[in-house]
Scaffold this motif. Structure first.
Motif: not given
Length: 346
Positions: A157-176
């Protein structure tokens, strides 16, 4: 919002967190978590905007499901071993259910779906509470039960969280939303070391709060919610915008800033536990987070907005930065020299 209602909500938050942190009985811990949930709902929905009401509804449903699962796991454990003590969680099924319940409350993958949406629907100050203060009681329960939890499940779960947290944040335009995925990624770092060194998990959480608080306060001061408006922030308080870049790089974990310390200690501990491949993977995944932190810093400090001839420039305002904010900014950047004190601590 009515000052009396706000005071009541904040007092209830403090009371609920204190009850959960100090309790030995599962029912008392569950009661504290429920008080926290009910206390934060008025703060989430205080703007009366449809997005805020939606966020409050989602938060209530998710937290109610997690609390029910937590109560069910503790009841199952008490049924089999006759103990309601938090540290006596030994039944395998109860440990699995508790891991799922706490993961839902924290927003760990694969139960992360609610956190970015709720943070997007509320204000920055309430988002700060959701990202820091309200995560402390569930993390405390994880620390108390860590000897009984499954290391393989937590590592996955930790490795999946680190991967998704980084990957999904790449295409975000909202700071929150970017800060929400940043929180998910940092929770992965906290969880991966939980079984092997619980104190290090607590240190990482403290330092994460120390770095996140000034970023939220800075964004609230310069009134910036999107990447497109970050480029105009330097005209309001230039010094604050310049330090924002350092705070973001500290959150990314670059030396010699404060954020390098927890990542350094976690990688060192994983290596001692002969988990070098896991340490390598999670270190490489932190590069994804570094990318969107650099993009935020680039938009805030390097990019200039397009100016037309007839456009009136908004130069530096007379708004002063609060002492509270400047203190946290200093701590979030300059704490790395204190690392020998952490090594010397028992």
């Amino acid at each position: 919002m009515n000052p009396q209602a706000k005071l009541l909500s904040i007092t209830s938050l403090f009371l609920g967190s204190t009850i959960t942190i100090t309790s030995n009985h599962w029912v008392m811990a569950w009661t504290g978590l429920e008080i926290n949930t009910l206390a934060i709902l008025p703060l989430i929905s205080k703007s009366h905007h449809p997005r805020a009401i939606e966020a409050a509804t989602k938060y209530f449903l998710v937290q109610a499901a997690a609390s029910a699962l937590l109560l069910f796991s503790s009841m199952t454990n008490a049924w089999y071993i006759g103990q309601w003590d938090i540290t006596q969680l030994t039944h395998p099924t109860s440990c699995l259910l508790l891991t799922a319940a706490i993961s839902i409350k924290l927003g760990l993958v694969p139960f992360h779906f609610w956190f970015p949406e709720i943070l997007q629907g509320t204000s920055l100050t309430t988002g700060l509470l959701l990202a820091t203060a309200l995560k402390f009681p569930p993390i405390t329960l994880l620390l108390l039960t860590s000897p009984s939890l499954n290391p393989t499940l937590l590592t996955t779960m930790a490795v999946a969280s680190a991967a998704l947290g980084g990957w999904a944040g790449l295409n975000q335009t909202q700071t929150r939303k970017i800060l929400a995925f940043s929180s998910i990624s940092h929770l992965g770092w906290m969880t991966i070391i939980l079984v092997y060194n619980p104190k290090l998990t607590l240190i990482t959480f403290y330092l994460y709060c120390l770095m996140t608080i000034p970023i939220f306060l800075t964004l609230d001061t310069i009134k910036t919610l999107k990447l497109t408006t970050m480029s105009t922030a330097w005209t309001k308080i230039p010094s604050l915008t310049a330090t924002l870049m350092l705070m973001l790089l500290s959150l990314a974990g670059l030396p010699p800033l404060t954020g390098f310390l927890p990542k350094w200690l976690i990688i060192q501990e994983l290596t001692k536990q002969e988990m070098t491949p896991t340490a390598t993977i999670i270190a490489l995944l932190s590069l994804l987070g570094l990318f969107f932190y650099l993009r935020l810093a680039y938009c805030a400090t390097i990019t200039l907005p397009p100016n037309s001839i007839n456009h009136m420039k908004q130069w530096q305002t007379n708004k002063s930065t609060k002492m509270f904010t400047t203190t946290f900014i200093t701590l979030s950047i300059m704490l790395l020299p204190l690392s020998p004190m952490i090594f010397a601590a028992p």
